[in-house]
Design a protein around this motif. Structure first.
Motif, short mmCIF file in Angstrom:
data_model
loop_
_atom_site.label_atom_id
_atom_site.label_comp_id
_atom_site.label_asym_id
_atom_site.label_seq_id
_atom_site.Cartn_x
_atom_site.Cartn_y
_atom_site.Cartn_z
N GLU A 14 0.89 -1.28 -0.04
CA GLU A 14 -0.07 -0.11 0.03
C GLU A 14 0.77 1.35 -0.07
O GLU A 14 0.67 2.01 -0.63
N ALA A 15 2.10 1.28 0.73
CA ALA A 15 2.91 2.35 0.69
C ALA A 15 3.61 2.67 -0.57
O ALA A 15 3.57 3.87 -0.98
N ILE A 16 3.81 1.47 -1.17
CA ILE A 16 4.25 1.65 -2.58
C ILE A 16 3.28 2.30 -3.68
O ILE A 16 3.66 3.18 -4.50
N ARG A 17 2.30 1.54 -3.42
CA ARG A 17 1.19 2.26 -4.43
C ARG A 17 0.73 3.83 -4.35
O ARG A 17 0.83 4.54 -5.11
N ALA A 18 0.85 4.32 -2.93
CA ALA A 18 0.80 5.55 -2.64
C ALA A 18 1.76 6.45 -2.87
O ALA A 18 1.84 7.59 -3.33
N HIS A 19 3.04 5.90 -2.82
CA HIS A 19 4.38 6.73 -3.22
C HIS A 19 5.15 6.02 -3.75
O HIS A 19 6.28 5.55 -3.32
N PRO A 20 4.96 5.82 -5.02
CA PRO A 20 5.75 4.74 -5.78
C PRO A 20 7.29 5.41 -6.03
O PRO A 20 8.25 4.43 -6.29
N GLN A 21 7.39 6.60 -5.77
CA GLN A 21 8.96 7.15 -5.87
C GLN A 21 9.65 7.16 -4.83
O GLN A 21 10.78 7.87 -4.72
N ASP A 22 9.10 6.68 -3.57
CA ASP A 22 9.87 6.74 -2.35
C ASP A 22 10.55 5.54 -2.12
O ASP A 22 9.95 4.28 -2.18
N ALA A 23 11.85 5.59 -2.07
CA ALA A 23 12.53 4.21 -2.15
C ALA A 23 12.55 3.57 -0.83
O ALA A 23 12.71 2.24 -0.84
N ARG A 24 12.12 4.10 0.09
CA ARG A 24 11.91 3.38 1.41
C ARG A 24 10.96 2.18 1.46
O ARG A 24 11.11 1.08 1.98
N GLY A 25 9.90 2.50 0.68
CA GLY A 25 8.74 1.28 0.62
C GLY A 25 9.46 0.20 -0.09
O GLY A 25 9.22 -0.69 0.32
N TRP A 26 10.24 0.39 -1.20
CA TRP A 26 10.95 -0.87 -2.13
C TRP A 26 12.01 -1.36 -1.06
O TRP A 26 11.81 -2.81 -1.19
N PHE A 27 12.84 -0.78 -0.49
CA PHE A 27 13.73 -1.35 0.43
C PHE A 27 12.84 -2.39 1.50
O PHE A 27 13.37 -3.40 1.79
N ASP A 28 11.85 -1.70 2.31
CA ASP A 28 11.11 -2.57 3.30
C ASP A 28 10.64 -3.78 2.38
O ASP A 28 10.58 -4.85 3.20
N PHE A 29 9.90 -3.41 1.58
CA PHE A 29 9.39 -4.56 0.65
C PHE A 29 10.27 -5.75 0.42
O PHE A 29 10.03 -6.97 0.53
N ALA A 30 11.58 -5.19 -0.13
CA ALA A 30 12.52 -6.14 -0.27
C ALA A 30 12.92 -7.14 0.99
O ALA A 30 12.93 -8.30 0.95
N VAL A 31 13.14 -6.30 1.93
CA VAL A 31 13.57 -6.93 3.32
C VAL A 31 12.60 -7.99 3.54
O VAL A 31 12.65 -9.06 4.36
N ALA A 32 11.39 -7.56 3.52
CA ALA A 32 10.05 -8.66 3.82
C ALA A 32 9.98 -9.92 3.11
O ALA A 32 9.61 -11.02 3.43
N HIS A 33 10.74 -10.02 1.64
CA HIS A 33 10.73 -10.97 0.98
C HIS A 33 12.36 -11.83 0.95
O HIS A 33 12.32 -12.67 0.11
N GLN A 34 13.00 -11.22 1.79
CA GLN A 34 14.68 -11.70 1.87
C GLN A 34 14.53 -13.14 1.91
O GLN A 34 15.41 -13.93 1.30
N HIS A 35 13.95 -13.80 2.87
CA HIS A 35 13.93 -15.07 3.19
C HIS A 35 12.86 -15.82 2.69
O HIS A 35 13.30 -17.31 2.33
N SER A 36 11.97 -15.49 2.11
CA SER A 36 10.77 -16.33 1.42
C SER A 36 10.96 -16.40 -0.02
O SER A 36 10.90 -17.31 -0.66
N ASN A 37 11.53 -15.22 -0.65
CA ASN A 37 11.98 -15.14 -2.25
C ASN A 37 12.89 -14.41 -2.43
O ASN A 37 12.62 -13.24 -2.79
#
Length: 223
Positions: A14-37
């Protein structure tokens, strides 16, 4: 942090959809998938780096690539990080370690030396790794010199006595190898059983050598 992974991922999305140019959302999204994918996590993190190409994030991306065994790509990211932050030794240390993994020993040594030039607080770990590279190149006196520099910088850095023991064993300086293994047991209690077994094997080797030397001396005397 509460272990509610799916809800966290939805929030990041949701954060990425609201602010797609904010890198923080992408970094957090990446960390959330680090162990599963991990592959998906890399894609998200790489996109975040395009939005925020900072030294810190290039370094973190390099670490993720190294964990994925993509060492050539990791080296490029660490190099980019060190160019952006030339006074930070972390990226240089990581770059040296990646060159070491790739068996690019000369580049590893020059990179570790560059790390030493810009930061002294981590001298023990850098000197220790330089000793490892020099040992692989069988440049034993230089390897020993760097290990001793590491000991001087931090006598409690746990890897140094273990590595010193290895070099002393290669040089057939068994008594010194045994002493360094005793120090390693104290600094690495979780590896105490393996290190003690190695120490016992070295003591047995030393005793056999001394026995053989005494027998040779007796034969010489008889002759």
């Amino acid at each position: 942090r509460d272990g509610r992974q799916r809800e966290a991922v939805r929030c990041y999305a949701e954060a990425i959809r609201a602010h797609p140019q904010d890198a923080r959302g992408w970094f957090d999204f990446a960390v959330a998938h680090q162990h599963s994918n991990s592959e998906l996590a890399l894609q998200f993190y790489q996109h975040g780096v395009k939005l925020d190409p900072s030294a810190f994030h290039y370094n973190q991306l390099g670490v993720m690539l190294r964990v994925a065994a993509r060492h050539d790509e990791a080296a490029k990211r660490f190099a980019q990080s060190s160019r952006l932050a030339p006074t930070d030794a972390d990226a240089l240390f990581n770059l040296g370690g990646t060159y070491e993994t790739l068996a690019r020993h000369r580049e590893a040594l020059s990179t570790y030396r560059a790390a030493l030039d810009v930061e002294r607080k981590s001298e023990a770990r850098i000197r220790n790794n330089m000793g490892n590279v020099l040992a692989r190149m069988e440049r034993w006196p230089e390897a020993l010199s760097n290990y001793h520099e590491a000991l001087d910088a931090d006598p409690d850095f746990p890897e140094t006595p273990q590595n010193l023991a290895h070099v002393m064993e290669q040089l057939d300086r068994i008594d010194e190898a045994v002493l360094h293994l005793e120090a390693a047991v104290r600094l690495l209690p979780e590896q105490a059983a393996d290190l003690t077994a190695r120490r016992v094997a070295l003591v047995e080797k030393r005793d056999e050598q001394r026995k053989a030397q005494r027998a040779a001396a007796r034969r010489e005397q008889v002759n």
